[in-house]
Design an enzyme around this catalytic site. Structure first.
Site, PDB file in Angstrom:
ATOM      1  CG  HIS A 266      17.906  83.723  63.845  1.00 33.94           C
ATOM      2  ND1 HIS A 266      19.217  83.284  63.905  1.00 33.94           N
ATOM      3  CD2 HIS A 266      17.973  85.082  63.780  1.00 33.94           C
ATOM      4  CE1 HIS A 266      20.025  84.336  63.877  1.00 33.94           C
ATOM      5  NE2 HIS A 266      19.301  85.425  63.792  1.00 33.94           N
ATOM      6  CG  ASP A 317      23.582  86.043  62.921  1.00 30.11           C
ATOM      7  OD1 ASP A 317      23.524  87.266  62.731  1.00 30.11           O
ATOM      8  OD2 ASP A 317      22.783  85.444  63.656  1.00 30.11           O
TER       9      ASP A 317
HETATM   10 ZN   LIG Z   1      21.065  88.607  62.156  1.00 28.83          ZN
END
Ligand SMILES: [Zn+2]
Length: 433
Positions: A266, A317
């Site tokens: 991220h 994800d």
């Molecule tokens: Zn994750």
């Protein structure tokens, strides 16, 4: 021994015509050339590209698709989504966990993904402490025929200095010693041609710093990659500053000296200085554009990634959507929307699609330390075969083929994929359909 000769083959810089790729019995590419012995017939109207590498997934969250997209009580957030995810966790037994995981991996493969980094933290059966779900992930990957780096998650606390919440008890891993015992157990069950392990500290919220350091040191000693969620949410940064006096990225940079085996997942709210330090150290940044959009996380500052597609990886994800094509273009599109400019991820030649494809293949493979992501001798024969007769590509010239694929098409192009030279057909070619 087999060979494949598509009309167009992506050789790293461009599509080339009439290239034959030879695959040895061990599933690796043994030769690439114009004229090779034992040559296959040409696959007309098809383009061969490296299979996509999905560097960050939580496969079971595929079970949330279509859930939690209504907001009768007002706007939601990552944290309200997490409550819904914990509700799903509470519902999952071994059978339903296996079903969602395998279904997810099959959908990935049909979308052109041939390798996945599965960031796996739901370890235990309901009410148990048995690590039974770890093997299920490997079995589901084998059933779906996808290459997997099982990124096995260490999870200890329910927040800074907080005990686990009841919903998190099935994630717990005990102390590092018991974690490594479980890793050794898992290592004995790997299919070494298609499966590997990686080390994960879930996040700065879920693992105390001393244990992160201990796990990271041991991962270096064992030559295993190390992944960690980093700065996806501002709240995590604020709590970390309150607890440790520094934001997570700075804390880890000072305490770990992360290098090329480290992947920060991220880095949505990571400041420019820490981003530069991470990249200068050789670390990878894994961005998950469709999930970050779905969760309302924010948009990372990526100007330092621009010329580093090999240090940039992409992930599906939460698997709210599984499309490496969308991940590629949304990496670029989100930046266009905030910067009001175009061509953010352009390479030295001004090409954007080439950088995005490199991130979706080579960047992911490096982040997971697997011999994939490129059509080159010695790599695994992991490919996606794309249908050039699809209407989405009608009227496209061969010199803009990659740009059209990345910005104008999706997984409907994927005719077949190979993992270690083993092919699966995903749909009938358009012209026969
Ligand atoms: Zn994750």
């Amino acid at each position: 021994m087999q060979s494949v000769r598509a009309e167009w083959t992506w050789t790293g810089e461009r599509f080339e015509r009439d290239v034959t790729v030879e695959i040895a019995a061990d599933g690796r590419i043994s030769a690439i050339g114009e004229k090779l012995a034992g040559e296959a017939g040409e696959l007309r109207n098809a383009a061969l590209i490296p299979g996509f590498v999905n560097a960050h997934s939580h496969a079971f969250q595929r079970g949330l698709r279509g859930r939690g997209e209504r907001f009768p009580a007002g706007s939601g957030s990552f944290w309200s989504w997490r409550e819904a995810m914990y509700e799903l966790v509470a519902e999952l037994d071994a059978d339903s966990f296996r079903l969602w995981t395998e279904r997810c991996f099959r959908e990935m493969r049909a979308s052109g993904i041939t390798s996945v980094g599965e960031f796996h933290y739901l370890h235990h059966s309901p009410g148990g402490d048995d690590f039974a779900f770890d093997r299920i992930v490997l079995e589901a990957a084998a059933a779906a025929g996808i290459r997997i780096a099982l990124l096995n998650v260490f999870y200890q606390t329910g927040g800074f200095d907080k005990p686990l919440e009841p919903a998190q008890l099935r994630f717990r891993t005990g102390d590092p010693d018991s974690y490594w015992k479980q890793m050794e157990q898992l290592a004995r069950h790997l299919d070494s041609d298609r499966q590997s392990l990686g080390v994960v500290a879930h996040s700065i919220r879920a693992v105390p710093l001393e244990q992160i350091i201990e796990l990271h040191d041991e991962s270096l000693h064992r030559h295993l990659v190390f992944h960690m969620h980093l700065e996806e949410q501002r709240r995590e940064i604020d709590e970390c500053v309150a607890h440790y006096g520094k934001p997570p990225s700075e804390l880890l940079l000072d305490a770990l000296q992360p290098g090329s085996s480290f992947t920060a997942v991220h880095a949505t709210h990571t400041d420019a200085r820490s981003m530069r330090r991470l990249l200068a150290a050789g670390a990878h940044i894994c961005v998950t554009p469709t999930t970050e959009a779905n969760l309302g996380d924010g948009i990372p500052q990526v100007e330092h990634l621009r010329m580093l597609p090999r240090q940039t990886a992409l992930g599906s994800d939460s698997n709210a959507r599984i499309s490496p094509f969308e991940e590629m273009r949304w990496l670029e599109y989100a930046q266009r929307l905030v910067s009001e400019t175009r061509g953010v991820f352009r390479d030295a030649g001004g090409e954007v699609a080439r950088s995005l494809l490199a991130s979706a293949t080579i960047g992911g493979a490096r982040s997971l330390d697997i011999d994939a992501g490129e059509i080159s001798v010695g790599r695994w024969a992991d490919f996606a075969l794309l249908d050039l007769t699809h209407p989405a590509l009608e009227g496209v010239s061969s010199d803009s083929l990659l740009d059209a694929i990345v910005f104008g098409a999706s997984e409907e192009l994927v005719l077949a994929t190979a993992v270690g030279g083993r092919w699966v057909e995903h749909r009938t070619p358009w012209q026969r359909g």
